[in-house]
Design an enzyme around this catalytic site. Structure first.
Site, PDB file in Angstrom:
ATOM      1  N   LYS A  83       1.107   3.877  -3.143  1.00  0.00           N
ATOM      2  CA  LYS A  83       0.724   5.178  -2.980  1.00  0.00           C
ATOM      3  C   LYS A  83       1.915   6.064  -3.147  1.00  0.00           C
ATOM      4  CE  LYS A  83      -3.028   6.533  -1.768  1.00  0.00           C
ATOM      5  NZ  LYS A  83      -3.948   6.906  -2.416  1.00  0.00           N
TER       6      LYS A  83
ATOM      7  N   TYR B 147       0.639  -1.272   0.129  1.00  0.00           N
ATOM      8  CA  TYR B 147       0.125   0.195  -0.017  1.00  0.00           C
ATOM      9  C   TYR B 147       0.840   1.271  -0.028  1.00  0.00           C
ATOM     10  CZ  TYR B 147      -3.082   3.791   1.870  1.00  0.00           C
ATOM     11  OH  TYR B 147      -3.570   4.914   2.065  1.00  0.00           O
TER      12      TYR B 147
END
Length: 381
Positions: A180, A176
Site C-alpha cells: 500500500k 499489505y
C-alpha cells in the site's frame, strides 16, 4: 393498465435511492449534490466491499451514474442502479474497457488483511494501482481518489497525534503495508500526468483508519466471534489509544476529496492546489482506548467486557512463531496472531487530521456514540 416489470424495477430503485439519500446527514447531502453538478459517471473499484458499497449507494442516491468494478457479482448494487462489471484490477485491459465514459475514479479495491504471499499483495495493490493510473490517462479520466491506509507509516511503534509529515515506514511488518505504501506513492506521483486527450490527472490519497459500522465484514464480526469463543484478549498491560472511523464518515471524506480536486470555482482553486498530489489521514477525530472500543462493540451485542490481557512482547513472539510455522506448512488461512497485529493492538496510533479539515473541509458527521447506537440497531436486525 399495469406497469411493466422494468417499470416496477425502476420505481423500486427510485424509492430505495430516495430513502438512502433522505437518511443522510444534511452536509453529506449537500456534498453529494455538489459532486453531481461536476461529474456524470463515476468508476468505483472494490464496489462490493464495505467502503466501496457505501460510496456507490450515496452516488446512486443523488442521481450520479456509477460503474462498479469488482471480482464478484453484487446483485444488491445492480438493483440500486449500479452498472456492475466483474474483473480484476491486475488486468489493465479490462479496466480500460470498464472505465470508458467515466470522469471520476474512486480506487477503493485492494488486497487487505495481514497474511498472504508477497506476490498476491503486490499484484493486487501495486500492479492494480499502476493499472488504474494508466487507465485514467488512456481514458481521459481527470480525477482519481485513492483509498490508502495509515499502515503505510507504521513500523510497530507508538503513533501519537501523527500528521502527514511523518515519512513512510523504514520497515514493514507485512506485505499489505509495504504494497500500500508503494501504491500510494505511485498514485501521488501520477498527479499532474498528461491525459490522452487533454488536461492533467489530479490525484489524492486518503488514509482511513479502522472503518466500522453496520455491515462491517471485518472488525465487528471478528471481535464478536472471538469474544463468543472466549478467545478475545487485550494485548499489552497498558491501554493505548487508537483512532477509528465510522463508515458514513469514511464515504463522506471520499466525496469531499473528489470535490476538492475537481472544483473549478475561484473560491475553491486554492483548496484544489492544496489537495492535489497529497495524502490525508481520515478519522472520527475521537481517539479511544483500544479496550474501550472493543468493549463498546461487545456491548452492542450484549456481550460481557473483555478483561484478559496478554503482555505485548509475548503476543509479538507468538505472532512471529506462528508466521514461521504457517510459512513452513504453507498454510493459507490467517494466523490468530501476527507481529503486525500484536504491535497494532499494543501501541498508540491516532492521527492529526487538521490537514483534511483545512484542505478538504472534512469534519466527522457521525460520532462514536451515535455510530454505536446505529451498530446496535443493525445487529439486532
Amino acid at each position: 393498465m399495469g406497469t411493466t416489470k422494468n417499470g416496477d424495477s425502476q420505481v423500486k430503485q427510485l424509492e430505495s435511492n430516495t430513502f438512502i439519500f433522505n437518511a443522510l446527514d444534511a452536509k453529506e447531502q449537500d456534498a453529494l449534490t455538489q459532486l453531481k453538478s461536476k461529474v456524470k459517471r463515476v468508476f468505483v473499484t472494490g464496489a462490493g466491499g464495505f467502503l466501496g458499497r457505501a460510496i456507490c449507494e450515496r452516488l446512486i442516491a443523488v442521481g450520479i451514474e456509477v460503474t462498479g468494478f469488482a471480482r464478484s457479482d453484487y446483485p444488491e448494487l445492480t438493483s440500486l442502479g449500479v452498472t456492475m462489471i466483474q474483473g480484476d484490477i491486475a488486468d489493465k485491459a479490462s479496466l480500460i474497457l470498464a472505465m470508458e465514459g467515466c470522469d471520476l475514479v474512486f480506487h477503493v479495491a485492494s488486497k487487505a488483511g495481514v497474511w498472504g504471499s508477497k506476490h498476491s499483495y503486490f499484484s493486487a495493490n501495486v500492479k492494480g494501482a499502476e493499472n488504474i493510473i494508466a487507465a485514467c490517462c488512456e481514458c481521459g479520466v481527470p480525477t482519481l481518489v485513492y483509498t490508502s491506509t495509515p499502515s503505510v507509516i507504521f513500523s510497530g511503534e507508538d503513533e501519537v497525534n501523527v500528521s502527514e509529515t511523518k515519512p513512510y515506514a523504514s520497515h514493514f511488518l507485512n506485505h499489505y503495508s509495504e504494497s500500500k505504501a508503494i501504491a500510494e506513492q505511485k498514485v501521488l506521483a501520477a498527479n499532474g500526468c498528461a491525459l490522452s486527450d487533454k488536461g492533467q490527472l489530479s490525484t489524492v490519497a486518503l488514509r482511513p483508519h479502522l472503518i466500522w459500522g453496520p455491515r462491517d465484514p471485518h472488525l465487528v464480526p471478528r471481535v464478536i466471534e472471538r469474544a463468543q469463543k472466549g478467545k478475545l484478549k487485550l494485548v499489552g498491560l497498558q491501554d493505548k489509544k487508537v483512532d477509528t472511523l465510522y463508515i458514513a464518515n469514511a464515504a463522506y471524506a471520499h466525496v469531499l476529496a473528489a470535490i476538492a480536486l475537481i472544483s473549478p470555482s475561484t473560491e475553491k482553486q486554492e483548496q484544489n492546489t492544496q489537495a492535489a498530489g497529497k495524502a490525508y489521514f481520515i478519522s472520527n477525530d475521537e481517539p479511544i482506548l483500544m479496550s474501550d472500543m472493543l468493549n463498546r462493540i461487545l456491548a452492542c451485542q450484549s456481550l460481557p467486557k473483555v478483561t484478559k490481557r496478554v503482555p505485548a512482547n509475548i503476543a509479538y513472539g507468538v505472532g512471529a512463531l506462528l508466521e514461521v510455522i504457517y510459512r513452513l506448512l504453507n498454510k493459507q488461512d490467517e494466523p490468530i496472531m501476527t507481529r503486525f497485529v500484536a504491535r497494532q493492538l499494543s501501541t498508540h496510533h491516532y492521527f492529526n487530521i487538521e490537514a483534511a479539515k483545512q484542505d478538504l473541509g472534512y469534519e466527522p458527521l457521525v460520532s462514536i456514540d451515535e455510530g454505536m447506537l446505529r451498530l446496535t440497531h443493525w445487529l439486532k436486525e
